[in-house]
Design a protein around this motif. Structure first.
Motif, PDB file in Angstrom:
ATOM      1  N   GLN A  15      44.597  22.726 -19.690  1.00 58.90           N
ATOM      2  CA  GLN A  15      43.841  23.962 -19.468  1.00 58.90           C
ATOM      3  C   GLN A  15      42.346  23.688 -19.464  1.00 58.90           C
ATOM      4  N   ILE A  16      41.902  22.782 -20.338  1.00 57.06           N
ATOM      5  CA  ILE A  16      40.483  22.394 -20.362  1.00 57.06           C
ATOM      6  C   ILE A  16      40.106  21.732 -19.025  1.00 57.06           C
ATOM      7  N   LEU A  17      40.935  20.769 -18.589  1.00 58.56           N
ATOM      8  CA  LEU A  17      40.645  20.040 -17.344  1.00 58.56           C
ATOM      9  C   LEU A  17      40.760  20.949 -16.121  1.00 58.56           C
ATOM     10  N   GLY A  18      41.644  21.953 -16.209  1.00 58.07           N
ATOM     11  CA  GLY A  18      41.853  22.848 -15.066  1.00 58.07           C
ATOM     12  C   GLY A  18      40.603  23.604 -14.661  1.00 58.07           C
ATOM     13  N   GLY A  19      39.667  23.761 -15.593  1.00 54.53           N
ATOM     14  CA  GLY A  19      38.410  24.447 -15.283  1.00 54.53           C
ATOM     15  C   GLY A  19      37.587  23.740 -14.226  1.00 54.53           C
ATOM     16  N   VAL A  20      37.839  22.449 -14.022  1.00 53.69           N
ATOM     17  CA  VAL A  20      37.077  21.672 -13.025  1.00 53.69           C
ATOM     18  C   VAL A  20      37.543  22.005 -11.604  1.00 53.69           C
ATOM     19  N   ILE A  21      38.846  22.332 -11.482  1.00 53.97           N
ATOM     20  CA  ILE A  21      39.437  22.451 -10.140  1.00 53.97           C
ATOM     21  C   ILE A  21      39.006  23.747  -9.455  1.00 53.97           C
ATOM     22  N   ASN A  22      38.496  23.624  -8.233  1.00 57.25           N
ATOM     23  CA  ASN A  22      38.083  24.804  -7.456  1.00 57.25           C
ATOM     24  C   ASN A  22      39.310  25.524  -6.897  1.00 57.25           C
ATOM     25  N   ASN A  23      39.137  26.817  -6.605  1.00 52.82           N
ATOM     26  CA  ASN A  23      40.261  27.577  -6.029  1.00 52.82           C
ATOM     27  C   ASN A  23      40.545  27.179  -4.591  1.00 52.82           C
ATOM     28  N   ASN A  24      39.486  26.904  -3.826  1.00 54.50           N
ATOM     29  CA  ASN A  24      39.709  26.502  -2.424  1.00 54.50           C
ATOM     30  C   ASN A  24      39.033  25.153  -2.186  1.00 54.50           C
ATOM     31  N   ASN A  25      39.853  24.118  -2.205  1.00 51.64           N
ATOM     32  CA  ASN A  25      39.323  22.761  -2.036  1.00 51.64           C
ATOM     33  C   ASN A  25      39.416  22.305  -0.579  1.00 51.64           C
ATOM     34  N   THR A  26      38.406  21.543  -0.147  1.00 47.54           N
ATOM     35  CA  THR A  26      38.433  21.002   1.214  1.00 47.54           C
ATOM     36  C   THR A  26      39.441  19.865   1.305  1.00 47.54           C
TER      37      THR A  26
END
Length: 372
Positions: A15-26
């Motif tokens: 959950q901590i690491l998930g904050g890095v991931i963008n909702n719409n990635n290229t």
């Protein structure tokens, strides 16, 4: 490749690491967590190309491997499990099978080689700071940073390290916050601008933490290492404006007032202010502060009187109530001091009490023109 791990322990880290991931990635690969297994050490990473964060977990295993697992699918699955051991086994048909006490779940994975590699810092300078001190410095400043894409340097927080103290500054040209610590120092002088996203992540993880954070930095990147977690991010390129030049030095008019009273008064009165300017008028005479606002278009009007201690000439000055409210909410002092010189010069807001030793906070707010 096979490993066994506690469901809640894994979820907490992911959950901590998930904050890095963008909702719409290229790049589709960025929607994944990278799992790197080496015997009983599992390193999980997440990246959005600008910021990469990784955490080391201890698991039960005697194998090795590297795969990319879909982040959202895995997180949603883990949230539903009560505490129990989970077994992950990588199958031949490009799926990873997850076994719980009650069932089996198969997720398609991608090869770990496609995942972007984290930047390696060449000969970085470094300093160490306590986790919750860094979190406090971020939360005290980040709200004042701008959102203007045309001025990217103002959209981050300026870190200034010297052998005497550490200073953190944020501004959006309407308000400015300078937070400094005299009780912590760096080995050599350095300046860099940190973007908002990694700072918000650090703030969330480190608040209340007493772990030491190692900050390493060079011209283009910074790395924060604490406990089993590492965060690497690209710095904002550019020169930060000379903020010292903006802070007025001569401020003969000094107002000291109870923060809670002042804040609730400004909040109430601002409801009646103009919806575009959010202007509130402060009129100070003797030991009385008069706070008023008026929305001429709708004939709405409010006025409140507060007692304060004031030294200086009687004056009237206008401020944007949103900035005043933000700043007063961000301080945790009982009393605050507002220093002013002229109605067209910036006001300086400082806490009178409630600071730790070596901690200094200066907030500057630009006035708005009063239409008499």
């Amino acid at each position: 490749m096979k490993f066994i791990v506690s469901s809640t322990y894994l979820l907490k880290q992911l959950q901590i690491l998930g904050g890095v991931i963008n909702n719409n990635n290229t790049l589709p690969i960025l929607d994944n967590f990278l799992f790197e297994l080496d015997q009983d050490q599992l390193t999980v990473s997440a990246s959005d190309l600008e910021t990469t964060m990784s955490a080391k977990l201890t698991v039960e295993s005697d194998s090795q491997g590297k795969i990319a697992v879909p982040a959202r699918l895995l997180l949603e699955t883990l949230k539903t499990f009560p505490e129990q051991p989970l077994t992950f086994v990588v199958e031949d048909n490009n799926t990873i099978e997850l076994s719980s006490n009650h069932g089996k779940y198969a997720l398609a994975y991608a090869g770990g080689e496609e995942f972007p590699k984290a930047v390696n810092l060449e000969e970085p300078s470094s300093t160490t700071i306590q986790g919750d001190i860094l979190a406090t410095a971020i939360s005290k400043t980040i709200f004042a940073s701008g959102n203007d894409d045309l001025r990217p340097v103002m959209s981050g927080v300026f870190f200034q390290f010297t052998p005497d103290h550490l200073t953190f500054v944020a501004t959006d040209a309407h308000k400015l916050v300078k937070y400094s610590r005299d009780d912590i120092s760096a080995s050599q002088t350095a300046e860099f601008i940190m973007p908002k996203k990694p700072l918000n992540l650090l703030k969330g993880i480190l608040s209340g933490s007493d772990s030491e954070v190692l900050i390493e930095y060079n011209e283009s990147n910074a790395r924060f290492t604490f406990e089993d977690t590492t965060l690497i991010c690209r710095l904002i390129d550019g020169k930060y404006p000379n903020y010292e030049a903006v802070i007025p030095k001569e401020n003969p008019n000094k107002l000291v007032i109870d923060r809670g009273q002042f804040l609730s008064s400004v909040k109430r009165v601002s409801i009646f202010s103009n919806k575009t300017t959010h202007q509130v008028r402060l009129k100070i005479a003797g030991a009385e502060l008069n706070i008023s606002a008026e929305d001429v278009d709708y004939s709405n009007k409010a006025e409140e009187r507060l007692t304060c201690s004031y030294q200086g000439d009687d004056m009237q000055i206008g401020f944007n109530s949103r900035f005043l409210t933000e700043m007063l909410s961000n301080l945790n002092a009982n009393e605050v001091q507002l220093e002013m010189s002229l109605p067209n010069r910036a006001g300086i807001l400082t806490p009178v009490d409630g600071l730790d030793d070596g901690e200094n906070v200066t907030m500057l707010v630009m006035p708005v023109m009063l239409n008499n």
